[in-house]
Design a protein around this motif. Sequence first.
Motif, PDB file in Angstrom:
ATOM      1  N   VAL A 108       0.882  -1.189  -0.019  1.00  0.00           N
ATOM      2  CA  VAL A 108       0.052   0.007   0.146  1.00  0.00           C
ATOM      3  C   VAL A 108       1.016   1.250  -0.137  1.00  0.00           C
ATOM      4  O   VAL A 108       0.583   2.178  -0.713  1.00  0.00           O
ATOM      5  N   SER A 109       2.015   1.251   0.888  1.00  0.00           N
ATOM      6  CA  SER A 109       2.745   2.359   0.870  1.00  0.00           C
ATOM      7  C   SER A 109       3.455   2.689  -0.608  1.00  0.00           C
ATOM      8  O   SER A 109       3.652   3.904  -0.998  1.00  0.00           O
ATOM      9  N   MET A 110       3.750   1.511  -1.433  1.00  0.00           N
ATOM     10  CA  MET A 110       4.592   1.557  -2.595  1.00  0.00           C
ATOM     11  C   MET A 110       3.602   2.041  -3.433  1.00  0.00           C
ATOM     12  O   MET A 110       3.868   3.054  -4.485  1.00  0.00           O
ATOM     13  N   TYR A 111       2.214   1.878  -3.500  1.00  0.00           N
ATOM     14  CA  TYR A 111       1.147   2.353  -4.278  1.00  0.00           C
ATOM     15  C   TYR A 111       0.940   3.986  -3.945  1.00  0.00           C
ATOM     16  O   TYR A 111       0.849   4.728  -4.959  1.00  0.00           O
ATOM     17  N   ASN A 112       1.047   4.370  -2.779  1.00  0.00           N
ATOM     18  CA  ASN A 112       0.966   5.576  -2.318  1.00  0.00           C
ATOM     19  C   ASN A 112       2.044   6.607  -2.594  1.00  0.00           C
ATOM     20  O   ASN A 112       1.746   7.718  -3.008  1.00  0.00           O
ATOM     21  N   SER A 113       3.158   5.869  -3.062  1.00  0.00           N
ATOM     22  CA  SER A 113       4.399   6.651  -3.391  1.00  0.00           C
ATOM     23  C   SER A 113       4.356   6.664  -4.984  1.00  0.00           C
ATOM     24  O   SER A 113       5.218   7.446  -5.552  1.00  0.00           O
ATOM     25  N   GLY A 114       3.328   5.880  -5.509  1.00  0.00           N
ATOM     26  CA  GLY A 114       3.405   5.859  -7.143  1.00  0.00           C
ATOM     27  C   GLY A 114       4.464   4.955  -7.785  1.00  0.00           C
ATOM     28  O   GLY A 114       4.397   4.801  -8.927  1.00  0.00           O
TER      29      GLY A 114
END
Length: 458
Positions: A108-114
């Motif tokens: 999820v954090s990787m998605y949030n960072s794009g």
Amino acid sequence: MKKKVRAKGIAGVLAAALAVTTLSGCRFGFASDPDDPNEEVKEVPIDTSTDTFTYDASLEGTEITLLNSKAEIQAPLEKMSAVFEEKSKVHVEVMPVTDGDSPYTKVVSMYNSGTPPTMAILDTTDVIALAEEKAADLTGEAWTAQAGEYLTEVNGKVYSFPLCIEGRGLIYNKAVIEEALGEEFDPKSIGTLDNFVELLEKLKAAGIEKPVSLAKEDWSLGAHHLQYIYETYDGTSEGAQEVIQQIKDGECNLDTYDRLEEFLDMFDVLKKYNVAKGDPLGADYDEMAIDLAEGKTAFWFNGNWAWPNLTEAGAGEEEEYGFLPYFLNSDADDFVNKKIQASPSKQVMLDGQIASEKEQAAAREFLNWIVFSEIGQQMLVKTCNVIPPFINNPYEPTDPLSADIYEKVQAGETYNASAIVPNDHWAVLGATMQKYLAGRSGREELTESIAEYWKEQK
């Protein structure tokens, strides 16, 4: 057994609710240093002489990433990706989830960072939570026909690739039991909780005073143990979700729920014969593997993912280890006393939000290569040492624990149930179970804690 694990109608609710996850077989991180230079690594030869897989030349030079949450196969996956790159000219970077991190939180954090990974190995419940928003639709992939009952569907679509089957139960050391009792041990002769207690008493009388190893970790107690009360409702994922909903709605009174009472009966037996009974919260996980391998204990509640721990403790593949069910009662006809829980605990989700069409195509080729190439089939089983969920894979795992689960799957002696729970279930209720394990609370308080937990999930 069910034909498919379905999650129809729940994905939308889960995505809007708390992030969901359940700890699968492997622990986060390694039991010991995986990079120990003094450790002798056993290399299983892979036959690369035959390769009839057709590679797409237009994908050459493509670079993709794979987030790996199954720590014990990090090095094997890197070997697989290297061979795949040699054959396909597609580079797959295998990125490990940091020791102690939650795979769901990481992705999820990787998605949030794009910058999400092209592919991510996640727990089944994580995939269900993310699928419709983040994942590429894999329904039409050829390998789905080979996955049989181990496909996970969300509202009628497939969003994940089942990487492996994992099972859990009471690991036994056959030689230890036979040496203690002076007679041959037939695992099938133990078919009820009463039978199991009788066996424990015989072992105690024969000199193995505390025959059971019982882990104190919250993930073991809150997920691997406690989730039996949901999974054994009827042995299906749908049934697990049905009883969870009933508990949340107050329709299922935990004070009179038979599976909870039976679970605690079994857990009390494990507590009574626990080798660390004097200090159950001081038990050392790795020491349990040593105790089982050396004969201080005869049983260890765990899953087939524990084999690396046992090999480090001195166990060999020629030795006889296997699983007994997590016995819940004295009914020999109850499926819980005859079958082992085994499910596709780890799934590969393909990003459908950020990855380019070419990157998605390269990832699809990698997944197809695992299922349909002679080399990929071998490496999934021999290199990664996992139980393959694909019926066309002719290779069988060689370590005793995985081999036992594999044989039980083939014989119809497993049930495929996965409980979908909030991401703090194992931590919150694991802590509650720790209190119960240590004798600092009783059944009434534990039951109230479970009921209160689910009441707060509304």
